[in-house]
Structures are given as C-alpha cells and as structure tokens.
Design an enzyme around this catalytic site. Structure first.
Site, PDB file in Angstrom:
ATOM      1  N   GLU A 163       3.783  49.366 -14.184  1.00 28.72           N
ATOM      2  CA  GLU A 163       3.971  48.414 -13.081  1.00 28.72           C
ATOM      3  C   GLU A 163       4.368  47.064 -13.661  1.00 28.72           C
ATOM      4  O   GLU A 163       3.851  46.638 -14.677  1.00 28.72           O
ATOM      5  CB  GLU A 163       2.651  48.275 -12.325  1.00 28.72           C
ATOM      6  CG  GLU A 163       2.607  47.216 -11.273  1.00 28.72           C
ATOM      7  CD  GLU A 163       1.240  47.109 -10.602  1.00 28.72           C
ATOM      8  OE1 GLU A 163       1.040  46.135  -9.862  1.00 28.72           O
ATOM      9  OE2 GLU A 163       0.366  47.974 -10.819  1.00 28.72           O
TER      10      GLU A 163
ATOM     11  N   GLU B 250       3.230  37.880  -7.300  1.00 30.07           N
ATOM     12  CA  GLU B 250       1.972  37.930  -6.559  1.00 30.07           C
ATOM     13  C   GLU B 250       1.723  36.476  -6.199  1.00 30.07           C
ATOM     14  O   GLU B 250       1.425  35.663  -7.069  1.00 30.07           O
ATOM     15  CB  GLU B 250       0.839  38.488  -7.416  1.00 30.07           C
ATOM     16  CG  GLU B 250       1.026  39.966  -7.728  1.00 30.07           C
ATOM     17  CD  GLU B 250      -0.112  40.511  -8.554  1.00 30.07           C
ATOM     18  OE1 GLU B 250      -0.791  41.424  -8.056  1.00 30.07           O
ATOM     19  OE2 GLU B 250      -0.314  40.030  -9.685  1.00 30.07           O
TER      20      GLU B 250
END
Length: 186
Positions: free
Chosen positions: A153, A158
């Site tokens: 990932e 974010e």
C-alpha cells in the site's frame, strides 16, 4: 567535521512493491454496501473507468465522496465483484495528479487516496474474497491487514483541513502472489 555515512542507500520501494502498486482505491472508512458497478468516470490517460463501492456520486470527471464511503476502480462493469476487472494502473515512470477540496473534511476525519495491490490472493495464488473483511469489499487487502489480508500500500494522501500525510508501506516478497506480512507503520 561532518559525519560520513558509509551505509548503502535504502530503496524506498522494493521491486516487488513497485510491481504490486497497480490498483487505485479511494476510501474513507468502511464499506456499507458493495455494489460492483455504480457508474463510469473518465480518467485522463485511461479512458473510461467504472466505480464500485458506495457513498458518493460521479458527474463527468468529478467524484464527490460522502463520509464513510469508498470506491474501487474497475476496467469493466459487472453485477458482481470480478477480481480480474479491478483496474491495474501501470504507474512506473508516469505521473498521477488530482485535485481535492478538503475544506469540509474536519479534524478527526481522514480523506484517503491510496494505491493497493488488490485483488488479494490466498496461499495458493488464487483470488481471495477474504473471510474476515471487517466491512471491506470482496478481494480487499492493504498493508494493515484491515480486510483480513495483506498487500502493499502507498498512501498518497491521508488528510483533512488541518493535516496531510503520505506513507509508503512495504511488504515481504510474495509467495504465489500472496503476502504474509507488511510494514503497518510505513
């Protein structure tokens, strides 16, 4: 005198991770319903793409996402989640750009844009829907084993209206395309 570093440089991504970073997912929280084909959207350089998931809307090339929603990008539209149809982005040597409005994503919320090596594989290398998905869609995997399955990932974003973070996560080399462990912290 400055300290001299003699250690060999570490690569941020392993070659296995670069090969694996092919899937594009937009997720904010858990999935409530897992519709495999919600509609299409044009992605520059790829042509038509189909979205699966819930909690938002698509108008031309604009994706609007509501709280606790998420999407997976497919190259074909089917009634059921087909692992072979999950879009495989070939990003090595290319660029990716996007615009986002974080003004309504307040403190305590996380708007995430990340790449994962979906679909998940079992120990034999076969596609795995997972049996402990925790609200995630079929074939979901990530570097924190949120869907019950590991895979590389890279968190591109974010963020909320106060903070922004990007985090790469590396995994051990796969065996039969199955990952046994990933670096959760990145």
């Amino acid at each position: 005198q400055p300290t001299r570093v003699t250690e060999q440089p570490r690569h941020l991504f392993s070659s296995a991770m670069l090969r694996a970073l092919l899937v594009f997912a937009i997720v904010i929280g858990a999935f409530a319903a897992h519709k495999a084909c919600l509609g299409s959207m044009a992605i520059k350089g790829l042509g038509k793409a189909y979205l699966g998931g819930h909690g938002g809307s698509v108008t031309a090339d604009k994706l609007t996402i509501r709280h606790n929603s998420g999407f997976t990008v497919f190259n074909e539209c089917h009634d059921d989640w087909m692992p072979q149809s999950i879009m495989q982005f070939q990003l090595l040597g290319k660029t990716m750009s996007f615009s986002v409005d974080l003004s309504k994503v307040g403190c305590g919320c996380n708007l995430a844009l990340y790449l994962i090596s979906m679909p998940a594989r079992d120990f034999n290398g076969a596609y795995s829907m997972g049996d402990n998905r925790g609200g995630q869609p079929p074939y979901y995997c990530d570097a924190n084993q949120v869907g019950g399955q590991w895979c590389p990932e890279v968190d591109i974003m974010e963020a909320n209206d106060h903070a922004y973070q990007a985090t790469p996560h590396n995994c051990d080399d796969p065996d039969n395309k199955h990952y046994a462990y990933c670096d959760r912290a990145g």
